[in-house]
Design a protein around this motif. Sequence first.
Motif, short mmCIF file in Angstrom:
data_model
loop_
_atom_site.label_atom_id
_atom_site.label_comp_id
_atom_site.label_asym_id
_atom_site.label_seq_id
_atom_site.Cartn_x
_atom_site.Cartn_y
_atom_site.Cartn_z
N ARG A 55 0.85 -1.19 0.00
CA ARG A 55 0.00 0.00 0.00
C ARG A 55 0.89 1.25 0.00
O ARG A 55 1.91 1.31 0.68
CB ARG A 55 -0.90 -0.02 1.22
CG ARG A 55 -1.98 1.05 1.23
CD ARG A 55 -2.93 0.78 2.39
NE ARG A 55 -4.04 1.74 2.40
CZ ARG A 55 -4.00 2.90 3.04
NH1 ARG A 55 -2.91 3.25 3.70
NH2 ARG A 55 -5.04 3.72 3.01
N PHE A 56 0.50 2.23 -0.79
CA PHE A 56 1.28 3.47 -0.88
C PHE A 56 1.32 4.18 0.46
O PHE A 56 0.29 4.40 1.10
CB PHE A 56 0.68 4.38 -1.95
CG PHE A 56 1.27 5.77 -1.96
CD1 PHE A 56 2.59 5.98 -2.33
CD2 PHE A 56 0.49 6.86 -1.61
CE1 PHE A 56 3.13 7.26 -2.35
CE2 PHE A 56 1.02 8.15 -1.62
CZ PHE A 56 2.35 8.34 -1.98
N TYR A 103 -4.63 10.68 1.17
CA TYR A 103 -4.88 9.92 -0.05
C TYR A 103 -3.92 8.73 -0.13
O TYR A 103 -2.70 8.90 -0.17
CB TYR A 103 -4.70 10.81 -1.27
CG TYR A 103 -5.69 11.95 -1.34
CD1 TYR A 103 -7.04 11.71 -1.62
CD2 TYR A 103 -5.29 13.26 -1.10
CE1 TYR A 103 -7.95 12.75 -1.66
CE2 TYR A 103 -6.21 14.31 -1.15
CZ TYR A 103 -7.53 14.04 -1.42
OH TYR A 103 -8.43 15.07 -1.46
N PRO A 104 -4.46 7.50 -0.18
CA PRO A 104 -3.61 6.30 -0.23
C PRO A 104 -3.06 6.00 -1.62
O PRO A 104 -2.21 5.13 -1.78
CB PRO A 104 -4.56 5.19 0.23
CG PRO A 104 -5.91 5.66 -0.22
CD PRO A 104 -5.89 7.15 -0.09
N ASN A 105 -3.55 6.72 -2.61
CA ASN A 105 -3.12 6.50 -3.99
C ASN A 105 -2.01 7.49 -4.35
O ASN A 105 -2.14 8.70 -4.14
CB ASN A 105 -4.31 6.66 -4.93
CG ASN A 105 -3.94 6.45 -6.39
OD1 ASN A 105 -3.38 7.34 -7.03
ND2 ASN A 105 -4.25 5.28 -6.91
N GLU A 106 -0.90 6.98 -4.90
CA GLU A 106 0.26 7.83 -5.18
C GLU A 106 -0.06 8.93 -6.19
O GLU A 106 0.37 10.07 -6.04
CB GLU A 106 1.42 6.98 -5.69
CG GLU A 106 2.71 7.77 -5.90
CD GLU A 106 3.89 6.87 -6.25
OE1 GLU A 106 5.02 7.40 -6.36
OE2 GLU A 106 3.69 5.65 -6.41
N GLU A 107 -0.82 8.60 -7.22
CA GLU A 107 -1.13 9.58 -8.25
C GLU A 107 -2.03 10.69 -7.69
O GLU A 107 -1.82 11.88 -7.99
CB GLU A 107 -1.81 8.91 -9.44
CG GLU A 107 -2.07 9.85 -10.61
CD GLU A 107 -2.64 9.14 -11.82
OE1 GLU A 107 -2.76 9.78 -12.88
OE2 GLU A 107 -2.98 7.94 -11.71
N VAL A 108 -2.99 10.32 -6.87
CA VAL A 108 -3.89 11.32 -6.28
C VAL A 108 -3.11 12.18 -5.29
O VAL A 108 -3.31 13.40 -5.21
CB VAL A 108 -5.08 10.63 -5.59
CG1 VAL A 108 -5.99 11.67 -4.93
CG2 VAL A 108 -5.88 9.81 -6.60
#
Length: 223
Positions: A19-20, A35-40
Motif C-alpha cells: 500500500r502506498f 490519499y492512499p493512492n500515489e497519483e492522487v
Amino acid sequence: MTFALWLWGCSHAPEPPPRFQPPTVSGVFEKCMDYPNEEVFAYCIYQQAGSLYEIEDVHQYCPLSGAWEEACRHAWSVNRIHKGGEESLTTLLEGCAGYSDCTFEFIDARPSSDTNVQLKRCRKYVTHDRDSCIMHAMQMWANSQPNQEQVTEFLRTKRTLSRVEIKYVSEYQYCKSWNVCTEQNRNHQECRKEIQHFQREKHRCRRNWGKMPPRPKRSTLLK
C-alpha cells in the motif's frame, strides 16, 4: 496429481503490491497524506503549489507532484512574482529546475534593460514559449525608441536574426521611414521582404509595440 499442482500454484501466488505510504508533509500539504493512492497524492501536492514561496520549499514539494512537477513549479513562479522578493534572477531560475514555463515567467517579469541580454536569456532558458519571450524582448526594444544608428547596429552585430526579431526591426524602421536594410546579407534581405509586406497594409504603424515598456536600468536584476 491435478489436486497437488493446484495446491502448489496457490502457495506461490504473487503477493499484492504494498500500500502506498505518502511521505510526511506539513502545512497546507498535510491534507494530501489522506490519499492512499500515489497519483492522487501527487495531484494534491500540485493543487497546493500556489502557496509555495521559498525556493527550498519548491525543491522539496514539487518533485512530490510527479507528472505535475512542471505545473507545480510554474504555479510557484506566478505566486512568487506576485508577492515579490529579493532573490536574484539566477537564484529564481534555479528554482525552476529547467522547466520552460517557469523560467519564462521570471525572465518576462524581470527583463534586463539590455535587449541583447534579454534575448540570450530567452534562448538559453525558454523552450516552449521562446518566440513569445523574444517577441516581448523586441517589444521592449522598440518601445525604448532606438535611433537609426542603433537599429543599424542591431542588424550588424547579429549574423542570423530570428523571424520574430526581423519582423520587429523591419516594422520599426519602416514606420520611422528609414532606409536601413540596404545590404546583401541575410538579415537585410529578410528585412526588405518584410517591408514589402508592410507596404501592402494600411495603418501598419502604431504608437507602441505591445505590452513591454522600456525597462529602467537596474544593475541588481541579475547577480
